[in-house]
Design a protein around this motif. Structure first.
Motif, PDB file in Angstrom:
ATOM      1  N   LEU A   1       0.824  -1.206   0.000  1.00 29.66           N
ATOM      2  CA  LEU A   1       0.000   0.000   0.000  1.00 29.66           C
ATOM      3  C   LEU A   1       0.859   1.257   0.000  1.00 29.66           C
ATOM      4  O   LEU A   1       0.538   2.243  -0.678  1.00 29.66           O
ATOM      5  CB  LEU A   1      -0.932   0.010   1.213  1.00 29.66           C
ATOM      6  N   SER A   2       1.945   1.236   0.763  1.00 22.84           N
ATOM      7  CA  SER A   2       2.817   2.407   0.794  1.00 22.84           C
ATOM      8  C   SER A   2       3.402   2.675  -0.592  1.00 22.84           C
ATOM      9  O   SER A   2       3.550   3.846  -0.994  1.00 22.84           O
ATOM     10  CB  SER A   2       3.937   2.216   1.824  1.00 22.84           C
ATOM     11  N   PHE A   3       3.701   1.612  -1.348  1.00 33.32           N
ATOM     12  CA  PHE A   3       4.183   1.795  -2.717  1.00 33.32           C
ATOM     13  C   PHE A   3       3.086   2.405  -3.593  1.00 33.32           C
ATOM     14  O   PHE A   3       3.344   3.329  -4.385  1.00 33.32           O
ATOM     15  CB  PHE A   3       4.626   0.455  -3.303  1.00 33.32           C
ATOM     16  N   VAL A   4       1.863   1.904  -3.462  1.00 30.51           N
ATOM     17  CA  VAL A   4       0.746   2.437  -4.251  1.00 30.51           C
ATOM     18  C   VAL A   4       0.504   3.902  -3.916  1.00 30.51           C
ATOM     19  O   VAL A   4       0.306   4.741  -4.810  1.00 30.51           O
ATOM     20  CB  VAL A   4      -0.531   1.602  -3.995  1.00 30.51           C
ATOM     21  N   PHE A   5       0.537   4.243  -2.625  1.00 27.85           N
ATOM     22  CA  PHE A   5       0.318   5.634  -2.223  1.00 27.85           C
ATOM     23  C   PHE A   5       1.462   6.526  -2.709  1.00 27.85           C
ATOM     24  O   PHE A   5       1.237   7.675  -3.101  1.00 27.85           O
ATOM     25  CB  PHE A   5       0.174   5.732  -0.710  1.00 27.85           C
ATOM     26  N   GLY A   6       2.680   6.004  -2.677  1.00 31.03           N
ATOM     27  CA  GLY A   6       3.805   6.762  -3.196  1.00 31.03           C
ATOM     28  C   GLY A   6       3.676   7.005  -4.688  1.00 31.03           C
ATOM     29  O   GLY A   6       3.969   8.105  -5.181  1.00 31.03           O
ATOM     30  N   LEU A   7       3.217   5.989  -5.417  1.00 27.96           N
ATOM     31  CA  LEU A   7       2.991   6.142  -6.854  1.00 27.96           C
ATOM     32  C   LEU A   7       1.900   7.174  -7.117  1.00 27.96           C
ATOM     33  O   LEU A   7       2.020   8.005  -8.028  1.00 27.96           O
ATOM     34  CB  LEU A   7       2.609   4.789  -7.454  1.00 27.96           C
ATOM     35  N   TYR A   8       0.834   7.133  -6.313  1.00 29.84           N
ATOM     36  CA  TYR A   8      -0.230   8.133  -6.444  1.00 29.84           C
ATOM     37  C   TYR A   8       0.325   9.536  -6.221  1.00 29.84           C
ATOM     38  O   TYR A   8      -0.006  10.471  -6.966  1.00 29.84           O
ATOM     39  CB  TYR A   8      -1.344   7.843  -5.433  1.00 29.84           C
ATOM     40  N   TYR A   9       1.173   9.684  -5.219  1.00 32.50           N
ATOM     41  CA  TYR A   9       1.778  10.987  -4.928  1.00 32.50           C
ATOM     42  C   TYR A   9       2.574  11.497  -6.133  1.00 32.50           C
ATOM     43  O   TYR A   9       2.439  12.658  -6.539  1.00 32.50           O
ATOM     44  CB  TYR A   9       2.679  10.871  -3.701  1.00 32.50           C
ATOM     45  N   VAL A  10       3.392  10.639  -6.711  1.00 36.03           N
ATOM     46  CA  VAL A  10       4.223  11.036  -7.849  1.00 36.03           C
ATOM     47  C   VAL A  10       3.356  11.434  -9.036  1.00 36.03           C
ATOM     48  O   VAL A  10       3.587  12.473  -9.686  1.00 36.03           O
ATOM     49  CB  VAL A  10       5.188   9.897  -8.235  1.00 36.03           C
ATOM     50  N   LEU A  11       2.336  10.628  -9.339  1.00 37.72           N
ATOM     51  CA  LEU A  11       1.465  10.924 -10.478  1.00 37.72           C
ATOM     52  C   LEU A  11       0.676  12.215 -10.247  1.00 37.72           C
ATOM     53  O   LEU A  11       0.506  13.021 -11.178  1.00 37.72           O
ATOM     54  CB  LEU A  11       0.515   9.750 -10.731  1.00 37.72           C
ATOM     55  N   ALA A  12       0.194  12.405  -9.016  1.00 37.11           N
ATOM     56  CA  ALA A  12      -0.547  13.635  -8.706  1.00 37.11           C
ATOM     57  C   ALA A  12       0.360  14.856  -8.819  1.00 37.11           C
ATOM     58  O   ALA A  12      -0.057  15.920  -9.289  1.00 37.11           O
ATOM     59  CB  ALA A  12      -1.149  13.540  -7.307  1.00 37.11           C
ATOM     60  N   TYR A  13       1.610  14.702  -8.423  1.00 40.34           N
ATOM     61  CA  TYR A  13       2.565  15.807  -8.521  1.00 40.34           C
ATOM     62  C   TYR A  13       2.867  16.127  -9.984  1.00 40.34           C
ATOM     63  O   TYR A  13       2.881  17.299 -10.391  1.00 40.34           O
ATOM     64  CB  TYR A  13       3.851  15.443  -7.783  1.00 40.34           C
ATOM     65  N   LEU A  14       3.095  15.099 -10.793  1.00 42.04           N
ATOM     66  CA  LEU A  14       3.396  15.322 -12.207  1.00 42.04           C
ATOM     67  C   LEU A  14       2.202  15.918 -12.947  1.00 42.04           C
ATOM     68  O   LEU A  14       2.380  16.680 -13.904  1.00 42.04           O
ATOM     69  CB  LEU A  14       3.816  14.004 -12.862  1.00 42.04           C
TER      70      LEU A  14
END
Length: 255
Positions: A70-83
């Motif tokens: 889940l932490s990986f998924v949330f981190g990926l969400y963070y990166v995509l939302a930032y981009l």
């Protein structure tokens, strides 16, 4: 066109599609009310802490493997939302989460839904190994819409992920018991370790692993049993390393 091992791809494809639609339909149940399924908030906050750099979850009521996923998924969400320009940093991310955590919950629920759908494929393969194409077809058709699994595939909890890892392990172990092959044993043992590292009671399937070793045509069963148990323990600890690194915290919560 035939699937590996026999059987039409259309049956499995249709079952997988139906299974996916049923598991995604209504995925936003209860949101933004996070108390609709109280266990979810426990996993979300622990996984966010891990994503922020606190690798020790300080929580062992569940093993930790799914928290790390889940932490990986949330981190990926963070990166995509930032981009995408949705957020401009951690402060904006936290503000959005506090105002409406729905996106984070949906990301975690989507992971569960995908693992639930993948379990349908595992059921097909397990049925193929145990009873041929008719059994595989029945397994896929029946597992795709089964109510309890569909319902729990909508939630950000450990039950459906643990079921996926366990079923994937059983596929490898059943085929190993029938035909042997060191790679099948290694993969099946590691997968059951990952299942246990998702939910402790997956350890109830360890006797199935041992039985597969003793039914296998491969020789030196005692050595292979020790190998399988060692690999399962390794998979378990790799997914939940702080069980060994923080033993007092583990025993406190586990007991």
């Amino acid at each position: 066109m035939r699937l590996p091992g026999g059987g039409s791809p259309w049956v499995l494809g249709a079952a997988g599609f139906v299974g996916l639609v049923l598991r995604l339909w209504g995925l936003d149940f209860g949101l933004p009310n996070t108390a609709a399924r109280p266990d979810e908030s426990v996993l979300v906050h622990r996984a966010l802490a891990i994503a922020a750099g606190q690798l020790n979850p300080h929580f062992f009521n569940y093993p930790s493997f799914h928290l790390y996923l889940l932490s990986f998924v949330f981190g990926l969400y963070y990166v995509l939302a930032y981009l995408a320009g949705v957020i401009d940093g951690t402060q904006t991310f936290l503000l959005r989460f506090l105002l409406d955590p729905s996106d984070i919950y949906l990301a975690g629920r989507a992971l569960t839904a995908l693992m639930g759908t993948a379990t349908v494929v595992c059921c097909w393969r397990l049925g193929r190994a145990l009873g041929g194409v008719p059994t595989a077809t029945a397994a896929a058709v029946l597992s795709a819409p089964v109510f309890l699994h569909v319902r729990d595939s909508h939630f950000l909890t450990v039950d459906v992920p643990a079921t996926f890892w366990t079923t994937a392990s059983l596929v490898c172990l059943v085929v190993y018991g029938q035909h042997g092959g060191r790679r099948r044993l290694i993969l099946g043992a590691v997968l059951i370790g990952m299942a246990m590292s998702t939910k402790y009671n997956a350890a109830l399937f360890l006797p199935a692993m041992i039985l597969a070793v003793w039914r296998s045509p491969d020789g030196d069963r005692c050595r292979r049993t020790a190998l399988a148990l060692g690999l399962a323990a390794t998979g378990f600890l790799c997914g939940s390393p702080f069980i060994a690194l923080d033993p007092f915290g583990f025993w406190r919560d586990f007991l």
